[in-house]
Motif scaffolding. Structure first.
Motif, mmCIF file in Angstrom:
data_model
loop_
_atom_site.group_PDB
_atom_site.id
_atom_site.type_symbol
_atom_site.label_atom_id
_atom_site.label_comp_id
_atom_site.label_asym_id
_atom_site.label_seq_id
_atom_site.Cartn_x
_atom_site.Cartn_y
_atom_site.Cartn_z
ATOM 1 N N MET A 1 50.393 26.002 39.899
ATOM 2 C CA MET A 1 49.960 26.866 40.986
ATOM 3 C C MET A 1 48.444 27.029 40.930
ATOM 4 S SD MET A 1 51.209 30.706 41.763
ATOM 5 C CE MET A 1 50.487 31.619 43.064
ATOM 6 N N VAL A 2 47.782 26.903 42.055
ATOM 7 C CA VAL A 2 46.338 27.023 42.153
ATOM 8 C C VAL A 2 45.982 28.478 42.440
ATOM 9 C CG1 VAL A 2 44.298 26.306 43.436
ATOM 10 C CG2 VAL A 2 46.118 24.651 42.968
ATOM 11 N N ALA A 3 45.045 29.033 41.652
ATOM 12 C CA ALA A 3 44.599 30.419 41.865
ATOM 13 C C ALA A 3 43.832 30.509 43.176
ATOM 14 C CB ALA A 3 43.723 30.860 40.705
ATOM 15 N N ASP A 4 43.976 31.624 43.871
ATOM 16 C CA ASP A 4 43.255 31.837 45.122
ATOM 17 C C ASP A 4 42.019 32.696 44.893
ATOM 18 O OD1 ASP A 4 44.734 34.083 44.581
ATOM 19 O OD2 ASP A 4 45.620 34.246 46.571
ATOM 20 N N TYR A 5 41.501 32.670 43.650
ATOM 21 C CA TYR A 5 40.259 33.329 43.272
ATOM 22 C C TYR A 5 39.520 32.384 42.333
ATOM 23 C CZ TYR A 5 43.143 34.402 39.196
ATOM 24 O OH TYR A 5 43.978 34.297 38.118
ATOM 25 N N PHE A 6 38.256 32.703 42.021
ATOM 26 C CA PHE A 6 37.448 31.849 41.150
ATOM 27 C C PHE A 6 37.010 32.629 39.915
ATOM 28 C CE2 PHE A 6 33.137 30.770 39.727
ATOM 29 C CZ PHE A 6 33.311 29.453 39.358
ATOM 30 N N VAL A 7 37.186 32.026 38.740
ATOM 31 C CA VAL A 7 36.667 32.572 37.478
ATOM 32 C C VAL A 7 35.877 31.467 36.798
ATOM 33 C CG1 VAL A 7 37.225 33.541 35.212
ATOM 34 C CG2 VAL A 7 38.590 34.200 37.214
#
Length: 188
Positions: A1-7
């Motif tokens: 699953m791809v995160a819908d935020y950036f870290v």
């Protein structure tokens, strides 16, 4: 699953953290256990979000800010570079408080200037503006413009951020009035 935020890869995110869609966490940040960050937030370099801290949507936190447990930030708040929060009124290294922290609330739309300090146990009102370097030692009313050490109200600001003159009307079209307790209220 791809995160819908950036870290950013240099940052740490502990277990049991919620990060909202569209949020960006930049270099050298630490998001601690139990923290909740809303959607569309931006955390600049070297931001620390303490255990169980709740941050609303659309919040902008600039570089070198630590938000300690006991602090809550509502939607659309701006935290300027190196602004300071505290969470213990009488800190002592040899008398730890064991998780008992004074509560601090930053209400929706407030802006905290660079290097200001918010002493714990207080509320900064909606759309208030705290000047750079100010030290907040008591509750701040909605729309208040605060400056100095300790911070004092030196005027009022519109929701859009512009300083209000004596008419309490802003060029953006909003207008305000003071109630019987000297608080500012936006007329609808």
């Amino acid at each position: 699953m791809v995160a819908d935020y950036f870290v950013h890869e240099s940052s740490y995110v502990d277990d049991d953290v919620v990060i909202g869609a569209g949020t960006k966490v930049w270099h050298f940040c630490h998001i601690q256990k139990g923290a909740r960050l809303g959607e569309r937030c931006s955390l600049g370099q070297n931001v620390n979000v303490g255990n169980n801290v709740h941050i609303g949507c659309g919040v902008r936190i600039q570089n070198n800010v630590s938000i300690y447990e006991g602090v809550e930030i509502e939607d659309n708040v701006f935290c300027g570079p190196s602004c300071v929060f505290t969470n213990v009124t009488t800190p002592r290294a040899h008398f730890p408080v064991h998780g008992v922290y004074a509560k601090t609330l930053i209400r929706e739309g407030a802006s905290l200037g660079a290097n200001c300090t918010i002493v714990c146990g207080h509320t900064v009102g909606r759309s208030a503006l705290i000047a750079a370097g100010a030290v907040v030692t008591h509750d701040v009313p909605d729309y208040a413009l605060m400056a100095g050490v300790p911070a004092r109200r030196i005027g009022w600001v519109c929701e859009c951020g512009k300083r209000l003159d004596a008419t309490l009307r802003c060029e953006c079209g909003r207008h305000y009035r003071q109630d019987d307790t000297n608080q500012l209220i936006q007329d609808k």
